[in-house]
Design an enzyme around this catalytic site. Sequence first.
Site, PDB file in Angstrom:
ATOM      1  N   GLU A   1       0.970  -1.282   0.101  1.00  0.00           N
ATOM      2  CA  GLU A   1       0.013   0.219   0.137  1.00  0.00           C
ATOM      3  C   GLU A   1       0.738   1.377   0.068  1.00  0.00           C
ATOM      4  OE1 GLU A   1      -4.154  -1.315   1.992  1.00  0.00           O
ATOM      5  OE2 GLU A   1      -2.584  -1.137   3.252  1.00  0.00           O
TER       6      GLU A   1
ATOM      7  N   GLU B   1      -4.568 -10.029   0.585  1.00  0.00           N
ATOM      8  CA  GLU B   1      -5.483  -9.969   1.992  1.00  0.00           C
ATOM      9  C   GLU B   1      -6.884 -10.413   1.566  1.00  0.00           C
ATOM     10  OE1 GLU B   1      -4.962  -6.387   3.770  1.00  0.00           O
ATOM     11  OE2 GLU B   1      -2.721  -6.261   3.597  1.00  0.00           O
TER      12      GLU B   1
END
Length: 1022
Positions: free
Chosen positions: A445, A519
């Site tokens: 991220e 994820e």
Amino acid sequence: MLPVKKYWEDPAILHVNCEKPRAYFIPYETYNNAVKGVRGTSGYYRSLNGMWNFRYYPSVYEVEDGFYREDFRCEGYDKIPVPSNWQMHGYDTPNYTNVTYPYPCDPPYVPAENPAGIYIRDFYMPDIAEKDVYLLFEGVNSCFYLWINGVEVGYSQVSHMTSEFLITPYLKPGQNRIAVMVLKWCDGSYLEDQDMWRHSGIFRDVYLLYRDRIHIRDFFIKTSLDESYTKADVECEVEFRDKGANAERTYPLRAMVKDVHGNVIFDKSMNLSGKDSFGFTIENADLWSAETPNLYQLILYHNSEVILQKFGIIKTEIIDSVIHINGRPVKFKGVNRHDSHPELGHTTPPDHIKRDLILMKKHNINAIRTSHYPNDPRFLEYCNELGFYVIDEADLESHGARHAGDFCMFSKDPAFAEAFLDRMQRMVERDKNHPCIVMWSLGNESGFGPNHRKMAEWAKNRDKSRLIHYEGAFNEEVLKAEPDNSCLDVYSNMYASVNWLENTFLKMEDEKRPHVLCEYSHAMGNGPGDLKDYWDLIYSHPRLSGGFVWEWTDHGIKTRTPDGITYYAYGGDFNDEPNDGNFCIDGLVYPDRTPHTGLMELKNVIAPVRTEAVNLESGEFKITNLYDFIDLSHLALNWVVEKNGIRLDSGTVYELNIVPHRSEIVKIPYNLPEKADGRYFVRIFYTLKEDTAWAKKGYEIAFAQFELPVGPAGKIIVKAPPFVSILKNERSVVINGRNFEYEFSLIDGCFTQLRYAGVDLICGKPVFTVWRAPTDNDRNEKSAWIRNGYDRLKTRTYSVEITNESENSVSIKAAYSLGFYSNKPVLRGTAAWTVMGSGDIFLDNKVEVREGLPFLPRYGLKLVMPRGSEYVEFFGYGPHESYIDKRWSTYKGRFVTTVSDMHEDYLYPQENGSHFGTEWACVTDALGMGLLFTGIDDFSFNATHYTPENLTEAKHPHELVKLPETIVHIDYAMSGVGSNSCGPRLLPKYQLNERNFNFRLRIRPIFRHDVIIDDIIREEIE
């Protein structure tokens, strides 16, 4: 005045006087010590862990000069253990934030109020003139300066990687002093914005290595397999350190290799140049995989040092858009794992790491993503030995840049290019010899840009054997600015829905890469509830390589209230700002590693054996081996037949030799009754036949359950005895029968008293309800529920009429609605209650929900039973909690428990402990007096000492007040739990979205020891 140069706000200065990164290893004096694998047994290793002198300063500008001098007196200093985080010892404030930078996003500047910790340690050094001494810090957050005997040695940053210094020139025989200044923030902190507690200090081991003046500095074991995946070529690159080296100089080296059985298969003495290599071939190689963690030993003898490196032969590649390992397609059944300890913070001792891995292994997990930084190097050694595929992730996340307005702020900034590359290089160089690593990850991220491409390019050049992973490049926002992500080998994203994977990704014409869910199934609180849906899809499409559940553990900090009550704290509990509340309580296990029911769910969903019924009458089942490399000969198939939840028969099939990815029909020799006399179920479960490194013989790996085609037992026809009396007045009707007395309010449309044998079985009025204490995964639905008043609905009774009176029954119909102020009612219903002379109460409740409303959390009957109603028996999905989308770790059975034991004590209180598919449930006191609930249709059942309102209001378990009464919920249906705390919305098929339904139920007062429940359930009352 600062005692140092201000490196912490200079992205061009990452390390001063640090050694180049190298592979992790420990030199030993002998092979016998090296093979033990415990570095403290090496005479060349010296731990500096222990109690250090420590002083904390709220700002680096307050640090007193001179602390680094040899003669500095540490008067007034505290003691702190190394390794540790200083926030766990009362200094500074623990702060949990997920995305937001806890300071202005103004790189490279960090707050002037930049806390500093001064560490001082004295140690004795013998005269070791023939050795060089290296000082290693395996993890310091966020940056640090080092002095030896008053002389400044160097500086380093990158919290989760090793910093190594040659300190020989600064040492003297006898007493020596180390001084370290650690800062909480530096420019590197912008690249360490991971979802975690912001902890500081020397949090990993510190030690000395005594090395020969000429020694092996680094080595890299490279393996390759031929097309048949049987013959392995092994090349070992070796680099020597020699200050006096010249171009012609060579170095003697003896290299020995032992196979997986300990046999010597290569032994050669040679002379190598300063940076050279040697190789050998292994015929019929024993390959490494998560299922077959075969490890060879490479032993390097040079001068007085013995270096042992266990290595594995593994080939990771993409064939026809599918990830293959050693020529076979694999599925990653993974989890994301942070370094986390409830009392030590980011400090994770080896036994704690190994405990995590053994627990994962027991729950069929085969892969780990090191979110979002490299772990302690011993973590990888354990993964090699136990068998896990690892995505090793660089210590890199700049998530806060997105909130600051430019997600790619750092990934495209040339000023941070070297920092990006440094984090990749240090990880790859340290970890390159571990076979468990199948992918290098560029971080998490952090947008995407040129700096990431440089990382990928360097890694590919340095190590061609692993795939390159990075999720951030596939973010829709990022793709617009940086569409070229061809440097990445896999397509990776987070929390993609099942629908997106099936109908978008798999239909992308220009995308040929395999897919990894780095994820998914956010395991926060009561969840996740969508695992089965993901894995049904993953198994049906080879390109879907699996996924990594977020995440392994709840990150609660063990602490105490002022009254001394122990609890696990989360964001905000220390008045820390900014904070993201309990979003760190999102794991498959509690902080003490007790499994959540979500981990049990994951275990059975990803189980390596699938069982399907072929012919239940003849006992034929299709058994599929979902392992990739091993057959099923290590497992025994056990079976149990139960009638109405009571065991009747059992047996074991010991010989299962089904090869990977294949199926066979297995016949189980049970016998069915000639005529229907109950509900029959067979449960098939697979157990280990021998002890393993992670579980004992008999440990259960997987199970499945099937109902056998016997049919329900015949009904028992019972004539209801006549009533004693029916007494009516304007407000109520009192119904007296044999041994019971009920009162029904003609005003409120509900029972106000159920008395049996003189004992009151309810407290107050039963009510219909839709509210549940929101789960963490309801966080995105909760506001809509509250906006529509689901949490405060009141019953409005329109009419109540007695529709039938006879000598043995009375029927009462109540029309009602549930609503709240200023809005139309959420639903309207007509509840028809019939009381039989036996004392049985039958409910036939027709419900109509208003159009345009969000789905209901639940719908059912809530009643309160008196103090002491603690004992529970039920026939439904158990033994632990189960929901419509979270029941694959449970089975249909007859369970005996208590109300207290049904409660699941989530660290953020929420709906818990319900049981899907319940057919009957009995709640009684110690004498066996209570109520039996039987569904005309299956229902969701819950018995608890907490009301939904109690659970909704409390923020921690210790804030709950346990009621002496028992709250019983008999629900027509309960919506699923999903994973929408971060994942996709709850699938429609799991939402209670029906607009019209019929809720039917039978309630009977019983004295438990005077009845046979199975007979009562079969009764049909005339």
